[in-house]
Design an enzyme around this catalytic site. Sequence first.
Site, PDB file in Angstrom:
ATOM      1  N   CYS A  48       0.811  -1.214   0.000  1.00 52.35           N
ATOM      2  CA  CYS A  48       0.000   0.000   0.000  1.00 52.35           C
ATOM      3  C   CYS A  48       0.848   1.269   0.000  1.00 52.35           C
ATOM      4  O   CYS A  48       0.803   2.059   0.934  1.00 52.35           O
ATOM      5  CB  CYS A  48      -0.941   0.010   1.215  1.00 52.35           C
ATOM      6  SG  CYS A  48      -2.152   1.343   1.226  1.00 52.35           S
ATOM      7  N   ASN A  58       5.608  -2.075   2.927  1.00 54.36           N
ATOM      8  CA  ASN A  58       6.046  -3.072   3.908  1.00 54.36           C
ATOM      9  C   ASN A  58       7.497  -2.851   4.345  1.00 54.36           C
ATOM     10  O   ASN A  58       8.319  -2.377   3.571  1.00 54.36           O
ATOM     11  CB  ASN A  58       5.957  -4.464   3.276  1.00 54.36           C
ATOM     12  CG  ASN A  58       4.526  -4.871   3.018  1.00 54.36           C
ATOM     13  OD1 ASN A  58       3.717  -4.893   3.928  1.00 54.36           O
ATOM     14  ND2 ASN A  58       4.206  -5.189   1.773  1.00 54.36           N
TER      15      ASN A  58
HETATM   16 ZN    ZN Z   1       1.633  -4.748   4.230  1.00 48.16          ZN
END
Ligand code: ZN
Length: 307
Positions: free
Chosen positions: A242, A251
């Site tokens: 995202c 991440n």
């Molecule tokens: Zn993630």
Amino acid sequence: MTRPSTVRIREVGPRDGFQNEPEHISTDHKVELIDALGRAGFTRIEVASFVRPDVIPQLADGVEVLRRIDVPDDVRLMVLVPNSKGLDNALAVRETFHDAAIFVSASETHNGKNVNRTVAETMADNDVMATRIRGEGLGCAAVIATSFGCPYEGRVPLTRVLDLAERFAEAGATEVGFGDTTGMANPGYAGEFFAAALDRLPGVEVTAHFHNTRGQGLANAYAALEVGCSSFESSFGELGGCPVPAGSTGNIATEDLVGMFHEMGVGTGLDLPAVIDAARRAQTVLGRTLTSHSLVAGQIDWHLQSV
Ligand code: ZN
């Protein structure tokens, strides 16, 4: 001191990562990369998502990937199921994976934008899905997005998040993952949060899923570790997660997280050079430079002579 001596890390790059990368990744390349991860020592890998292929075309070949990958027998493969229809499709190939993950956003607005339903509607469906997943003898993991803050609503009360987690556990989830979807956590709050979550959810695998959107991902993981959290998720090569706003990271990179834990003397069971090698292969597949710190700088070599 409650710092665990060993932790478990689920590699989420093949789902959370690939889903959010702009390039088309061929099925052959996905299989090659997942097989490399399987040989790096992971015992948990999130591989696919049973979302509608017109919504997330990057993961449309999930079933073929699940059928073709060849990882050691002790690797538990997880798939994400967004709703009952997705679960129907997943259960049609139930022999190809071990754990199914169901999810909700802690924020009403984010949940509405993400799945076009209220939190209450989503949780009602999740109750039914958890029962079906457990009835099939599969592991049931739950994921709570925007656990540490919402880009639309701001702060999300801790009690609201933990109430949802408890409901998931009552429905049969044996693991609850808390996602920092847009990177709003800080180490102070992460420590407070995981201390409370571990206290509230005895017997449940409590998993930390931090994003590095604002550069605090590893610090948050450290804070969670220090209060006893021993289950983490991360993505090799810092793929996906995202990246909103555009250009930001998502991440935390698995190789950076593993490197930090190993340098602290916390065991992961992972072969760090093999993880870095898998990230390097992903870089080749995508045809562009990935920027995780360990990929750029390499693993620390303590055998170097000082000058
Ligand atoms: Zn993630």
